[in-house]
Scaffold this active site. Structure first.
Site, short mmCIF file in Angstrom:
data_model
loop_
_atom_site.label_atom_id
_atom_site.label_comp_id
_atom_site.label_asym_id
_atom_site.label_seq_id
_atom_site.Cartn_x
_atom_site.Cartn_y
_atom_site.Cartn_z
N TYR A 7 0.98 -1.34 0.06
CA TYR A 7 0.01 0.17 -0.03
C TYR A 7 1.09 1.16 -0.13
CZ TYR A 7 -3.73 3.30 1.63
OH TYR A 7 -4.50 4.41 1.88
N THR A 47 11.35 1.30 2.76
CA THR A 47 11.39 2.51 2.52
C THR A 47 12.34 3.55 3.53
OG1 THR A 47 10.00 4.57 2.19
CG2 THR A 47 9.27 2.94 4.07
N TYR A 71 1.72 5.34 6.48
CA TYR A 71 2.45 4.46 5.72
C TYR A 71 3.72 3.98 6.33
CZ TYR A 71 5.57 3.45 1.88
OH TYR A 71 6.34 2.85 0.89
N LYS A 75 5.21 0.24 6.89
CA LYS A 75 6.29 -0.40 6.66
C LYS A 75 7.31 -0.89 7.47
CE LYS A 75 7.38 -0.67 2.70
NZ LYS A 75 7.06 -1.66 1.62
N1 NDP Z 1 7.24 4.27 -4.77
C1 NDP Z 1 8.20 4.68 -4.01
O1 NDP Z 1 8.83 5.79 -4.35
C2 NDP Z 1 8.96 3.75 -3.12
C3 NDP Z 1 8.39 2.60 -2.74
N2 NDP Z 1 8.91 1.80 -1.90
C4 NDP Z 1 8.52 0.17 -1.84
O2 NDP Z 1 8.60 -0.23 -3.01
C5 NDP Z 1 7.80 -1.46 -3.29
C6 NDP Z 1 6.92 -1.02 -4.60
O3 NDP Z 1 6.29 0.07 -4.79
P1 NDP Z 1 5.78 0.76 -5.86
O4 NDP Z 1 6.05 0.01 -7.08
O5 NDP Z 1 6.09 2.34 -5.81
O6 NDP Z 1 4.23 0.64 -5.48
P2 NDP Z 1 2.77 0.45 -6.54
O7 NDP Z 1 2.16 1.09 -5.48
O8 NDP Z 1 3.33 1.03 -7.76
O9 NDP Z 1 2.64 -1.08 -6.63
C7 NDP Z 1 2.39 -1.93 -5.61
C8 NDP Z 1 2.11 -3.12 -6.00
O10 NDP Z 1 1.45 -3.88 -4.82
C9 NDP Z 1 0.23 -4.59 -5.22
N3 NDP Z 1 -0.82 -4.73 -4.05
C10 NDP Z 1 -1.20 -3.52 -3.29
N4 NDP Z 1 -2.22 -3.88 -2.56
C11 NDP Z 1 -2.14 -5.35 -2.46
C12 NDP Z 1 -2.83 -6.49 -1.92
N5 NDP Z 1 -3.73 -5.96 -1.00
N6 NDP Z 1 -2.84 -7.50 -2.51
C13 NDP Z 1 -2.01 -8.02 -3.55
N7 NDP Z 1 -1.24 -7.09 -4.23
C14 NDP Z 1 -1.41 -5.67 -3.80
C15 NDP Z 1 -0.22 -3.63 -6.37
O11 NDP Z 1 -1.37 -4.51 -7.30
P3 NDP Z 1 -2.25 -3.67 -8.09
O12 NDP Z 1 -1.71 -3.16 -9.16
O13 NDP Z 1 -3.17 -4.99 -8.67
O14 NDP Z 1 -3.06 -2.97 -7.27
C16 NDP Z 1 0.89 -3.26 -7.05
O15 NDP Z 1 1.16 -4.10 -8.18
C17 NDP Z 1 6.77 -1.05 -2.05
O16 NDP Z 1 7.30 -2.09 -1.14
C18 NDP Z 1 7.10 0.35 -1.60
O17 NDP Z 1 6.53 0.26 -0.25
C19 NDP Z 1 9.99 2.14 -1.09
C20 NDP Z 1 10.61 3.46 -1.49
C21 NDP Z 1 9.96 4.04 -2.34
C1 TDO Z 2 3.13 17.52 -7.15
C2 TDO Z 2 4.04 18.39 -6.37
C3 TDO Z 2 4.68 17.63 -5.25
N1 TDO Z 2 5.35 18.35 -4.61
C4 TDO Z 2 6.24 17.65 -3.53
C5 TDO Z 2 5.37 17.07 -2.37
C6 TDO Z 2 6.14 16.14 -1.71
O1 TDO Z 2 7.04 16.86 -0.61
C7 TDO Z 2 7.07 15.69 -2.81
C8 TDO Z 2 6.82 14.19 -3.37
O2 TDO Z 2 5.68 13.86 -3.22
P1 TDO Z 2 5.07 12.47 -3.81
O3 TDO Z 2 3.53 12.32 -3.45
O4 TDO Z 2 5.20 12.45 -5.27
O5 TDO Z 2 6.11 11.40 -3.25
P2 TDO Z 2 5.63 10.34 -1.98
O6 TDO Z 2 4.64 9.87 -2.12
O7 TDO Z 2 5.96 11.15 -0.80
O8 TDO Z 2 6.83 9.51 -2.52
C9 TDO Z 2 7.39 8.39 -1.41
O9 TDO Z 2 6.33 7.25 -1.68
C10 TDO Z 2 6.65 6.38 -0.97
C11 TDO Z 2 5.88 4.68 -1.38
C12 TDO Z 2 8.03 5.99 -0.39
O10 TDO Z 2 8.34 4.95 0.18
C13 TDO Z 2 9.11 7.17 -0.54
O11 TDO Z 2 10.25 6.81 -0.73
C14 TDO Z 2 8.69 8.38 -1.25
O12 TDO Z 2 9.28 7.95 -2.69
O13 TDO Z 2 6.78 16.52 -4.15
C15 TDO Z 2 6.03 19.69 -4.65
O14 TDO Z 2 6.70 20.38 -3.99
N2 TDO Z 2 5.32 20.37 -5.80
C16 TDO Z 2 4.19 19.45 -6.71
O15 TDO Z 2 3.76 20.18 -7.51
#
Ligand code: NDP
Ligand code: TDO
Length: 235
Positions: A7, A47, A71, A75
């Protein structure tokens, strides 16, 4: 087994912490238990948001965690649940993930650039943007190492280099994409969000390189590849 499910809607998690905690806390622990029972290594992604963002020093894997929001707490619960199983596991804490797929900051910036020539972007949150493809490679490397019995178990840090603010990240996105968007730097206090983000999310990734030979990738090169992928997909 490599677990990348989560999530990830940081702001919405503030209103859905129970759900986020089941998905990010209980589910990976259950998967890790199932792997442990079968003698399989379990690789999981966590994360930088498990830290409170204080100071300016890069966080090391064994530093004190201090999640700021729902969140982040969910995690951390996942990490703790996995560790408690006693099985063979590796947890990769990463940050600011981007790719050509799904929703992420790169795609948000490119979308906003369609209608705006000036954006205010937070400049007092600093971290390493990380290309998803490099995370996939790192997870595979860790999984293969564990499966071969010569790997690097435990918690690891892995983020792209160099560290940068969201504003600096945005500037590089627009520069590489050839978009004339002016980035105005603002403090996070001027961009209120439902969930607080850590100010200092720098990750010290040196232990992963020493233990598993996995070095920080340059996110600017990863960005070039992602922009090329997006351009190709757009025809
Ligand atoms: N995005 C970021 O910047 C960061 C992400 N992370 C970690 O990296 C990993 C991947 O993140 P990211 O690719 O961004 O995530 P996304 O939200 O893009 O993808 C998450 C995936 O998890 C699946 N999922 C969510 N809920 C469920 C559920 N209840 N049952 C089965 N599958 C589920 C989703 O499936 P579906 O597509 O079917 O909904 C999707 O494929 C996560 O562990 C996240 O915490 C860590 C640091 C930064
Ligand atoms: C759209 C926008 C965002 N921001 C800022 C808000 C925030 O501080 C930052 C990034 O916001 P986002 O909501 O895109 O990113 P965010 O959801 O916080 O990203 C995080 O995702 C989770 C899953 C992680 O685990 C983290 O490592 C991190 O990557 O950018 C601006 O300053 N101006 C803008 O116009």
């Amino acid at each position: 087994m490599i677990d990348a499910a989560a999530y990830t809607v940081v702001d919405r998690a503030e209103d859905e912490e129970a759900l986020a905690t089941v998905i990010n806390g209980a589910a990976p622990a259950a998967m890790a238990r199932a792997c442990a029972a079968r003698g399989l290594p379990f690789v999981h992604i966590s994360t930088d948001y498990v830290f409170d963002g204080s100071g300016e020093a890069p966080w090391r894997p064994d530093d004190q965690t201090g999640p700021l929001g729902a969140y982040d707490r969910s995690k951390l619960a996942g990490e703790q649940g996995i560790a408690a199983t006693g099985g063979q596991y590796a947890i990769l804490r990463t940050s600011w993930v981007f790719s050509a797929y799904g929703q992420n900051f790169v795609k948000t910036m490119l979308g906003l650039a369609q209608s705006r020539d000036r954006l205010t972007i937070v400049a007092d949150q600093v971290d390493g943007p990380t290309p998803a493809a490099d995370i996939a490679a790192a997870c595979l490397g860790l999984a293969r190492g564990l499966a071969a019995g010569a790997g690097a178990p435990g918690i690891h840090h892995f983020s792209g280099a160099p560290d940068v603010s969201w504003a600096g990240f945005a500037r590089e996105i627009f520069a590489q994409a050839g978009l004339a968007v002016t980035v105005e730097e603002i403090p996070a206090a001027q961009f209120p969000t439902r969930a607080a983000r850590p100010a200092n999310s720098r990750l010290d990734c040196s232990a992963l390189e020493a233990q598993a030979g996995i070095a920080r990738p340059d996110w600017r090169a990863g960005l070039t590849r992602v922009l090329a992928e997006l351009a190709e997909a757009a025809g």
